[in-house]
Design a protein around this motif. Sequence first.
Motif, PDB file in Angstrom:
ATOM      1  N   THR A  48      58.888  -3.764 -38.485  1.00  0.00           N
ATOM      2  CA  THR A  48      59.809  -4.637 -37.527  1.00  0.00           C
ATOM      3  C   THR A  48      60.858  -3.727 -36.991  1.00  0.00           C
ATOM      4  N   ALA A  49      61.510  -4.481 -36.234  1.00  0.00           N
ATOM      5  CA  ALA A  49      63.076  -3.893 -35.667  1.00  0.00           C
ATOM      6  C   ALA A  49      63.873  -3.348 -36.616  1.00  0.00           C
ATOM      7  N   GLU A  50      63.755  -4.077 -38.205  1.00  0.00           N
ATOM      8  CA  GLU A  50      64.575  -3.604 -39.166  1.00  0.00           C
ATOM      9  C   GLU A  50      64.044  -2.296 -39.921  1.00  0.00           C
ATOM     10  N   ALA A  51      63.316  -1.644 -39.175  1.00  0.00           N
ATOM     11  CA  ALA A  51      62.676  -0.458 -39.853  1.00  0.00           C
ATOM     12  C   ALA A  51      63.868   0.699 -39.945  1.00  0.00           C
ATOM     13  N   ARG A  52      63.727   1.335 -40.928  1.00  0.00           N
ATOM     14  CA  ARG A  52      64.808   2.363 -41.284  1.00  0.00           C
ATOM     15  C   ARG A  52      64.350   3.906 -41.196  1.00  0.00           C
ATOM     16  N   GLU A  53      64.962   4.738 -40.972  1.00  0.00           N
ATOM     17  CA  GLU A  53      64.646   6.039 -40.783  1.00  0.00           C
ATOM     18  C   GLU A  53      65.223   6.871 -41.849  1.00  0.00           C
ATOM     19  N   LEU A  54      64.496   7.640 -42.566  1.00  0.00           N
ATOM     20  CA  LEU A  54      65.054   8.559 -43.566  1.00  0.00           C
ATOM     21  C   LEU A  54      64.278   9.976 -43.491  1.00  0.00           C
ATOM     22  N   LYS A  55      65.030  11.130 -43.052  1.00  0.00           N
ATOM     23  CA  LYS A  55      64.510  12.492 -43.117  1.00  0.00           C
ATOM     24  C   LYS A  55      63.269  12.643 -42.094  1.00  0.00           C
ATOM     25  N   GLY A  56      63.469  11.703 -41.009  1.00  0.00           N
ATOM     26  CA  GLY A  56      62.101  11.685 -40.244  1.00  0.00           C
ATOM     27  C   GLY A  56      61.102  10.967 -40.337  1.00  0.00           C
ATOM     28  N   GLU A  57      61.055  10.122 -41.493  1.00  0.00           N
ATOM     29  CA  GLU A  57      60.094   9.169 -41.999  1.00  0.00           C
ATOM     30  C   GLU A  57      60.533   7.512 -41.728  1.00  0.00           C
ATOM     31  N   LEU A  58      59.790   6.901 -41.510  1.00  0.00           N
ATOM     32  CA  LEU A  58      60.117   5.410 -41.168  1.00  0.00           C
ATOM     33  C   LEU A  58      59.571   4.455 -42.533  1.00  0.00           C
ATOM     34  N   TYR A  59      60.346   3.475 -42.901  1.00  0.00           N
ATOM     35  CA  TYR A  59      60.391   2.713 -43.823  1.00  0.00           C
ATOM     36  C   TYR A  59      60.723   1.366 -43.794  1.00  0.00           C
ATOM     37  N   CYS A  60      59.973   0.344 -44.324  1.00  0.00           N
ATOM     38  CA  CYS A  60      60.301  -1.045 -44.279  1.00  0.00           C
ATOM     39  C   CYS A  60      61.728  -1.104 -44.993  1.00  0.00           C
ATOM     40  N   LEU A  61      62.500  -2.215 -44.745  1.00  0.00           N
ATOM     41  CA  LEU A  61      63.695  -2.367 -45.324  1.00  0.00           C
ATOM     42  C   LEU A  61      63.413  -2.460 -46.878  1.00  0.00           C
ATOM     43  N   PRO A  62      62.747  -3.241 -47.403  1.00  0.00           N
ATOM     44  CA  PRO A  62      62.520  -3.335 -49.045  1.00  0.00           C
ATOM     45  C   PRO A  62      62.043  -2.037 -49.670  1.00  0.00           C
ATOM     46  N   CYS A  63      61.204  -1.180 -49.053  1.00  0.00           N
ATOM     47  CA  CYS A  63      60.961   0.312 -49.495  1.00  0.00           C
ATOM     48  C   CYS A  63      62.195   1.169 -49.460  1.00  0.00           C
ATOM     49  N   HIS A  64      62.956   1.017 -48.217  1.00  0.00           N
ATOM     50  CA  HIS A  64      64.126   1.846 -48.175  1.00  0.00           C
ATOM     51  C   HIS A  64      64.936   1.576 -49.197  1.00  0.00           C
ATOM     52  N   ASP A  65      65.296   0.216 -49.533  1.00  0.00           N
ATOM     53  CA  ASP A  65      66.370  -0.113 -50.295  1.00  0.00           C
ATOM     54  C   ASP A  65      66.056   0.374 -51.813  1.00  0.00           C
ATOM     55  N   LYS A  66      64.831   0.412 -52.116  1.00  0.00           N
ATOM     56  CA  LYS A  66      64.192   0.955 -53.403  1.00  0.00           C
ATOM     57  C   LYS A  66      64.550   2.186 -53.672  1.00  0.00           C
ATOM     58  N   MET A  67      64.850   3.135 -52.304  1.00  0.00           N
ATOM     59  CA  MET A  67      64.712   4.431 -52.540  1.00  0.00           C
ATOM     60  C   MET A  67      66.122   4.795 -53.154  1.00  0.00           C
ATOM     61  N   GLY A  68      67.134   3.868 -53.265  1.00  0.00           N
ATOM     62  CA  GLY A  68      68.735   4.073 -53.579  1.00  0.00           C
ATOM     63  C   GLY A  68      69.591   4.829 -52.560  1.00  0.00           C
ATOM     64  N   VAL A  69      69.201   4.807 -51.376  1.00  0.00           N
ATOM     65  CA  VAL A  69      70.002   5.197 -50.297  1.00  0.00           C
ATOM     66  C   VAL A  69      71.168   4.288 -50.003  1.00  0.00           C
ATOM     67  N   PRO A  70      72.427   4.727 -49.915  1.00  0.00           N
ATOM     68  CA  PRO A  70      73.445   3.814 -49.911  1.00  0.00           C
ATOM     69  C   PRO A  70      73.511   3.353 -48.591  1.00  0.00           C
ATOM     70  N   ILE A  71      73.833   1.997 -48.190  1.00  0.00           N
ATOM     71  CA  ILE A  71      74.045   1.563 -46.936  1.00  0.00           C
ATOM     72  C   ILE A  71      75.472   1.484 -46.763  1.00  0.00           C
ATOM     73  N   CYS A  72      75.856   1.558 -45.401  1.00  0.00           N
ATOM     74  CA  CYS A  72      77.288   1.633 -45.146  1.00  0.00           C
ATOM     75  C   CYS A  72      77.956   0.259 -45.057  1.00  0.00           C
ATOM     76  N   MET A  77      58.278   0.143 -29.224  1.00  0.00           N
ATOM     77  CA  MET A  77      59.331   1.256 -28.926  1.00  0.00           C
ATOM     78  C   MET A  77      60.285   1.425 -30.327  1.00  0.00           C
ATOM     79  N   PHE A  78      60.631   2.516 -30.759  1.00  0.00           N
ATOM     80  CA  PHE A  78      61.623   2.645 -31.699  1.00  0.00           C
ATOM     81  C   PHE A  78      62.197   3.953 -31.304  1.00  0.00           C
ATOM     82  N   LYS A  79      63.676   3.839 -31.174  1.00  0.00           N
ATOM     83  CA  LYS A  79      64.730   4.875 -30.813  1.00  0.00           C
ATOM     84  C   LYS A  79      63.906   5.651 -29.776  1.00  0.00           C
TER      85      LYS A  79
END
Length: 189
Positions: A22-46, A1-3
Amino acid sequence: MFKNDAYHPDHFSCTHCGKELTAEARELKGELYCLPCHDKMGVPICGACRRPIEGRVVNALGKQWHVEHFVCAKCEKPFLGHRHYEKKGLAYCETHYNQLFGDVCYNCSHVIEGDVVSALNKAWCVHCFSCSTCNSKLTLRNKFVEFDMKPVCKRCYEKFPLELKKRLKKLSELAARKAQPKSVGLNSA
């Protein structure tokens, strides 16, 4: 289950690298990414919630924030574009910055908001800095005398009894001599 969506484990994978999420998955524009790939995309983290920022970003205190998460460290109200004041790595609204770190007026005992008059080793509100005898407003350009740790304008000082003026002058000279560094004499042999 995710969201609240159910996934087969082999379908719950990173859009970029295909790794199982894992539970640390990140969603961006409707797509799911692992944390390392998400961080490489340059999206700022709050800096507050540690989640990606997809909308407006506030850059402050060396971090990036969701607009609604950049708040006063004391009252926790968002700045929403209003001015903030920084102290020891934290942000404060003007009211709380002044309450915690501002100068307090010698006359009215309130935190001074705006300009500060520094005179007689004290801080004063601009509107509180006045002659302690006649209450006429003073500025640092006016000539005034210290009497009982408070300013007295020249006009009121001139009305003081001669004996009092002599004692004040003597005290002033004595204080000036104490403030001067003492000279050290060297004996030659």
